[in-house]
Design an enzyme around this catalytic site. Structure first.
Site, PDB file in Angstrom:
ATOM      1  N   GLN A   3       0.898  -1.195  -0.142  1.00 52.37           N
ATOM      2  CA  GLN A   3       0.164  -0.074   0.067  1.00 52.37           C
ATOM      3  C   GLN A   3       0.929   1.320   0.084  1.00 52.37           C
ATOM      4  O   GLN A   3       2.215   1.160   0.315  1.00 52.37           O
ATOM      5  CB  GLN A   3      -0.895  -0.340   1.359  1.00 52.37           C
ATOM      6  CG  GLN A   3      -2.027  -0.977   1.343  1.00 52.37           C
ATOM      7  CD  GLN A   3      -3.099  -0.812   2.146  1.00 52.37           C
ATOM      8  OE1 GLN A   3      -2.911  -1.487   3.271  1.00 52.37           O
ATOM      9  NE2 GLN A   3      -4.090   0.039   2.176  1.00 52.37           N
ATOM     10  N   HIS A   4       0.290   2.503  -0.475  1.00 54.91           N
ATOM     11  CA  HIS A   4       0.893   3.762  -0.291  1.00 54.91           C
ATOM     12  C   HIS A   4       1.711   4.168  -1.180  1.00 54.91           C
ATOM     13  O   HIS A   4       2.139   5.447  -1.238  1.00 54.91           O
ATOM     14  CB  HIS A   4       1.418   3.923   1.217  1.00 54.91           C
ATOM     15  CG  HIS A   4       0.385   3.505   2.451  1.00 54.91           C
ATOM     16  ND1 HIS A   4      -0.956   3.824   2.637  1.00 54.91           N
ATOM     17  CD2 HIS A   4       0.750   2.302   3.448  1.00 54.91           C
ATOM     18  CE1 HIS A   4      -1.309   3.411   3.725  1.00 54.91           C
ATOM     19  NE2 HIS A   4      -0.163   2.512   4.070  1.00 54.91           N
ATOM     20  N   ASP A  63      -2.279  -4.844   0.115  1.00 53.11           N
ATOM     21  CA  ASP A  63      -1.871  -6.210   0.644  1.00 53.11           C
ATOM     22  C   ASP A  63      -2.523  -6.656   1.875  1.00 53.11           C
ATOM     23  O   ASP A  63      -2.898  -7.973   1.948  1.00 53.11           O
ATOM     24  CB  ASP A  63      -0.381  -6.255   0.813  1.00 53.11           C
ATOM     25  CG  ASP A  63       0.199  -4.945   2.055  1.00 53.11           C
ATOM     26  OD1 ASP A  63      -0.893  -4.055   2.515  1.00 53.11           O
ATOM     27  OD2 ASP A  63       1.147  -4.718   2.040  1.00 53.11           O
TER      28      ASP A  63
END
Length: 468
Positions: free
Chosen positions: A71-72, A234
């Site tokens: 992520q991110h 994830d």
């Protein structure tokens, strides 16, 4: 037999599983390493995906594929679809000051504002903070940014045949899902909409953003003809992989620790301890994270000159409570609670209890108690657990299993070790193919129940209070 593929593009590697869409049976798999670092050229992910797919036998006979990714991460594309600069990953902390500014500029109750708007109080990991860093430190790259996407979005886009040279039409083909969008800091899990004002505040303009697909929505295919599912972040992929439903809490003991729940309603925690993510099914995924988990076991095993199986045996040989020893495992600071400069400590030592077995037990119980703090933060948001699911490399330790059950005061379900994130992506691919979520049966699942140990947790919290 219809086949589906699940991809886990994590920080360290890319893993692919090919499964039977009806039964979930594993047919074949493959993997490849990613380059190290906190900023990576996304082409490295694409190369690793090709290697992993080749090792797994390719997609020629696969009917659907889904990508789950870290992520991110910030992937910036220019008007032609080319990557502008290496992607900043979730664990790149140079954006921490930018996150602090975002909170302070929102006013005296800035943390609550962000929690209610986006579900998450800004920290260095989220994409919006990285965009703010880009605008402040690389203004030319910020100005060139025509589109922003996340690692899993970019890989799905490449699988659909797009990439450098795709132009505006290619950028408009970017897709994501609600679970990954919820970790950006510029999408609201509560309303299901992007927040253009955040992008103006961070990047300085509103770039083209991926369309957020519904849980079973799809409109693209690979060159081989496989349907491309929405994909996931994830943690949402892991929730799918272990079959977590509303009321389930997943506890992951890896390098770091995570505790997250599948919830029917969104959360907004102004303390910043609970990130109010969305999941991949239409529900929500409130999550807490700790910085120290299996590495504490590694360090303790090294100190005692034993391997991890021997450390587990030592811990199981000591009585619950480790004879009064309490380890606070803040070896590298801590995230829950937010004490980045804290250090670990050992409390309650006497000549009688300072033994290898008790030290091993204290390390294991310290990890479990630290995770219990994350569990308590979820409870403070109204999350009620009906089941605890324990996963991760550390979860293979019987001592960890018993300690988590004792400290949480609940039985613990332990699935057979596996590639939960990739398996979750494969399950999503199967659901997109059939129009409903498959009920795959997990093999080798066990339930561990230890006697509740509230005194261990209480003693640990008294010790941990000294780190504040």
């Amino acid at each position: 037999m219809a086949l589906v593929a699940g991809v886990d593009s994590s920080t360290q590697s890319c893993k692919v599983v090919i499964r039977d869409a009806s039964t979930g049976a594993l047919v074949r798999s493959g993997s490849a390493r990613h380059a190290a670092g906190t900023e990576i050229d996304p082409e490295n992910w694409w190369s690793a995906l090709q290697q992993a797919l080749q090792a797994a036998g390719g997609l020629a006979d696969v009917q659907a594929v889904a990508v789950s990714g870290q992520q991110h991460g910030m992937v910036c594309l220019d008007e032609d679809g080319a990557v502008i600069r290496p992607a900043l990953l979730w664990n790149d902390t140079r954006s921490a000051p930018a996150a602090d500014k975002m909170v302070s500029e929102a006013g005296p109750d800035g943390a609550r504002y962000w929690a209610e708007e986006t579900g998450t109080v800004p920290v260095a990991s989220i994409t919006a903070a990285k965009l703010r860093w880009l605008a402040e430190n690389e203004p030319a790259n910020a100005s060139r940014t025509a589109a922003v996407c996340l690692p899993h979005d970019w890989l799905s886009w490449r699988l659909a045949g797009y990439g450098p040279g795709s132009g505006r039409a290619g950028l408009e083909a970017l897709r994501t899902d609600r679970s990954d969008a919820s970790g950006t800091g510029y999408w609201s899990p509560r309303t299901g909409e992007y927040l253009p004002a955040v992008l103006e505040q961070t990047l300085g303009h509103v770039p083209l953003l991926p369309r957020v697909l519904g849980p079973l929505e799809t409109d693209q295919h690979t060159s081989e003809g496989a349907v491309i599912a929405p994909g996931t972040g994830d943690n949402a992929g892991a929730a799918l992989g272990v079959g977590a439903g509303v009321g389930d809490v997943v506890v992951s003991v890896g390098t770091s620790g995570t505790v997250f729940a599948v919830a029917a309603d969104p959360t907004a925690d102004a303390s910043g301890l609970v990130a109010g993510f969305a999941d991949a099914t239409g529900n929500y995924l409130p999550l807490t994270a700790t910085l120290n988990a299996s590495r504490v076991m590694d360090a303790t095993a090294a100190l005692l000159s034993v391997d991890l199986p021997a450390l587990t045996s030592l811990a199981l040989g000591a009585a619950a409570g480790a004879g009064g020893l309490s380890m606070v495992p803040y070896f590298e600071g801590e995230r829950t609670p937010n004490l980045p400069d804290a250090t670990g400590s050992l409390h309650g030592m006497t000549l009688a209890n300072f033994t290898p077995a008790n030290l091993a037990r204290a390390a294991v119980e310290g990890i479990a108690c630290s995770l219990a703090d994350g569990f308590a933060a979820l409870a403070d948001q109204g999350i009620e657990a009906r089941r605890i699911i324990l996963v991760g490399g550390g979860a293979r330790s019987e001592a960890i299993q018993q300690a988590v059950s004792a400290v949480f005061g609940m039985p613990v379900t332990v699935p057979e070790p596996g590639e939960y994130v990739a398996d979750g992506a494969a399950r999503q691919a199967a659901a997109v193919l059939s129009g409903e979520w498959p009920q795959w049966t997990a093999a080798g699942t066990s339930v561990v129940e230890a006697a509740p140990a509230p005194d261990v947790l209480e003693r640990y919290r008294r010790a941990a209070a000294t780190a504040r």
